[in-house]
Design an enzyme around this catalytic site. Structure first.
Site, mmCIF file in Angstrom:
data_model
loop_
_atom_site.group_PDB
_atom_site.id
_atom_site.type_symbol
_atom_site.label_atom_id
_atom_site.label_comp_id
_atom_site.label_asym_id
_atom_site.label_seq_id
_atom_site.Cartn_x
_atom_site.Cartn_y
_atom_site.Cartn_z
ATOM 1 N N ASN A 195 6.845 -6.134 2.350
ATOM 2 C CA ASN A 195 5.751 -6.199 3.321
ATOM 3 C C ASN A 195 4.532 -6.863 2.710
ATOM 4 O OD1 ASN A 195 3.139 -4.355 3.330
ATOM 5 N ND2 ASN A 195 4.707 -3.189 2.225
ATOM 6 N N PHE A 211 -4.369 -4.139 4.339
ATOM 7 C CA PHE A 211 -4.836 -2.929 5.028
ATOM 8 C C PHE A 211 -5.316 -3.251 6.438
ATOM 9 C CE2 PHE A 211 -6.124 -1.351 0.566
ATOM 10 C CZ PHE A 211 -4.838 -0.870 0.335
ATOM 11 N N SER A 239 -1.931 -1.430 -3.890
ATOM 12 C CA SER A 239 -1.312 -2.333 -2.924
ATOM 13 C C SER A 239 -1.359 -3.750 -3.471
ATOM 14 C CB SER A 239 -2.056 -2.299 -1.591
ATOM 15 O OG SER A 239 -1.605 -3.376 -0.791
ATOM 16 N N ASN A 299 -1.127 -6.308 -1.669
ATOM 17 C CA ASN A 299 -1.480 -7.191 -0.559
ATOM 18 C C ASN A 299 -2.981 -7.344 -0.338
ATOM 19 O OD1 ASN A 299 1.285 -7.674 0.043
ATOM 20 N ND2 ASN A 299 1.368 -5.652 0.990
ATOM 21 N N THR A 300 -3.790 -6.719 -1.189
ATOM 22 C CA THR A 300 -5.234 -6.934 -1.177
ATOM 23 C C THR A 300 -5.585 -7.576 -2.515
ATOM 24 O OG1 THR A 300 -5.651 -5.083 0.308
ATOM 25 C CG2 THR A 300 -7.506 -5.803 -1.048
ATOM 26 N N LYS A 320 -2.925 6.684 -6.686
ATOM 27 C CA LYS A 320 -1.619 6.051 -6.438
ATOM 28 C C LYS A 320 -1.510 4.748 -7.220
ATOM 29 C CE LYS A 320 1.506 4.675 -2.732
ATOM 30 N NZ LYS A 320 1.750 4.766 -1.301
ATOM 31 N N ASN A 325 3.560 2.739 -5.729
ATOM 32 C CA ASN A 325 3.462 1.818 -4.607
ATOM 33 C C ASN A 325 4.622 0.807 -4.675
ATOM 34 O OD1 ASN A 325 2.262 0.307 -2.417
ATOM 35 N ND2 ASN A 325 0.316 1.221 -3.016
HETATM 36 C C1 FMN Z 1 5.240 -1.460 5.737
HETATM 37 C C2 FMN Z 1 4.624 -0.711 4.581
HETATM 38 C C3 FMN Z 1 3.252 -0.473 4.570
HETATM 39 C C4 FMN Z 1 2.658 0.240 3.498
HETATM 40 N N1 FMN Z 1 1.307 0.489 3.515
HETATM 41 C C5 FMN Z 1 0.756 1.266 2.540
HETATM 42 C C6 FMN Z 1 -0.628 1.623 2.590
HETATM 43 O O1 FMN Z 1 -1.374 1.230 3.476
HETATM 44 N N2 FMN Z 1 -1.107 2.428 1.595
HETATM 45 C C7 FMN Z 1 -0.316 2.892 0.585
HETATM 46 O O2 FMN Z 1 -0.796 3.631 -0.292
HETATM 47 N N3 FMN Z 1 0.993 2.546 0.509
HETATM 48 C C8 FMN Z 1 1.549 1.768 1.472
HETATM 49 N N4 FMN Z 1 2.896 1.442 1.406
HETATM 50 C C9 FMN Z 1 3.693 1.876 0.236
HETATM 51 C C10 FMN Z 1 4.493 3.137 0.535
HETATM 52 O O3 FMN Z 1 3.626 4.201 0.851
HETATM 53 C C11 FMN Z 1 5.360 3.549 -0.679
HETATM 54 O O4 FMN Z 1 4.530 3.842 -1.781
HETATM 55 C C12 FMN Z 1 6.348 2.448 -1.084
HETATM 56 O O5 FMN Z 1 6.844 1.781 0.045
HETATM 57 C C13 FMN Z 1 7.519 2.992 -1.899
HETATM 58 O O6 FMN Z 1 8.209 4.000 -1.205
HETATM 59 P P1 FMN Z 1 9.522 3.724 -0.293
HETATM 60 O O7 FMN Z 1 10.520 2.994 -1.147
HETATM 61 O O8 FMN Z 1 9.987 5.092 0.132
HETATM 62 O O9 FMN Z 1 9.066 2.914 0.877
HETATM 63 C C14 FMN Z 1 3.482 0.720 2.449
HETATM 64 C C15 FMN Z 1 4.866 0.448 2.473
HETATM 65 C C16 FMN Z 1 5.441 -0.247 3.514
HETATM 66 C C17 FMN Z 1 6.929 -0.512 3.494
#
Ligand code: FMN
Length: 251
Positions: A3, A7, A66, A68-69, A104, A133
């Protein structure tokens, strides 16, 4: 899943309205706080997030991981992190409620960076750490075209790396600080493995994108079944039982 959302959201006020509307309902509410990419003072974005959302949150997460920022992850560097965490903790003291604060982190850190983060978390008495993350690495992707997509990778390919970083963080922080394990959890077995590697709590996101909203319930049933079979009084008995094995793997 890769992704590159950033934010994108409606801002503090809109989120506060939604949180106020659900206040009093059962359940754990974690509020993750970030910074605007065009902010002149990113630390003050976090301070404002803490003050505004503390009254609605079971716990707050300071998200500096993240991908993405642009530049956000630089806040994981020792000096910047020290200042951020001091100001965040002071903001919590000034807020109308004092929920636990979690930091995090990214999975793309080297040992020296993990040591710095653990030292600052301990020094500033942060309640716990969330590992991790999404990753900017592309472990185990078969398609070069897919691997070339910009963004953070989550789900199954992230499990190994995020669990290694989790175990290394547990070693650095010692047994008492809370750690939430996240990354590639999609079954009772993967959730239990996070606990064996040092996690007190487990989160998931991508697993639910593929398996739907019934996944957490199925994972919990599986974990309870395992605990019963092993005659565990608490899953806590399982914590750290594979810690050395995970922590000794190279990053
Ligand atoms: C579509 C998407 C959006 C995410 N947005 C955020 C976010 O805004 N803030 C955050 O701390 N983590 C965000 N994450 C990270 C997830 O919270 C998580 O830390 C990461 O995806 C690893 O866990 P998973 O393998 O279970 O998805 C996002 C992940 C995905 C897939």
């Amino acid at each position: 899943m890769i992704n590159r959302l950033g934010f994108n959201n409606e801002g503090h006020e809109a989120a506060e309205k939604r949180l106020a509307a659900r206040k009093g309902r059962a359940g754990i509410v974690g509020v993750n706080i970030g910074a605007n990419k065009d902010s002149a003072d990113r630390v003050s974005d976090y301070e404002r997030g803490v003050v505004r959302f503390a009254p609605f949150a079971t716990y707050l997460t300071v998200n500096i991981s993240s991908p993405n920022t642009p530049g956000l992850r630089n806040m994981q560097a020792r000096q910047q992190l020290g200042e951020l965490l001091s100001r965040v903790m002071a903001a919590r003291t000034a807020a109308s409620a004092q929920p636990p604060i979690f930091l995090k982190i990214a999975p793309d850190l080297v040992e020296a960076e993990l040591e710095d983060i653990a030292a600052e978390v301990t020094d500033k008495a942060i309640d716990g750490v969330i590992v991790s993350n999404t990753t900017i690495a592309r472990p185990g992707l078969r398609s070069a075209a897919v691997a070339g997509e910009t963004g953070g990778l989550s789900g199954k390919p992230l499990f190994e790396r995020s669990t290694i970083v989790l175990a290394k963080m547990r070693k650095l922080l010692g047994p008492d600080r809370a750690i939430i394990g996240v990354g590639g959890v999609d079954s009772a077995e993967t959730a239990l493995e996070k606990v064996r590697a040092g996690a007190d709590l487990v989160q998931l996101y991508t697993g639910m994108i593929y398996a739907g909203p019934s996944l957490p319930g199925r994972i919990l049933s599986g974990m309870i079944g395992f605990a019963d079979m092993q005659r565990l009084k608490s899953l806590r008995e399982l914590r750290d039982t594979s810690l050395d094995q995970w922590a000794s793997k190279p990053l």
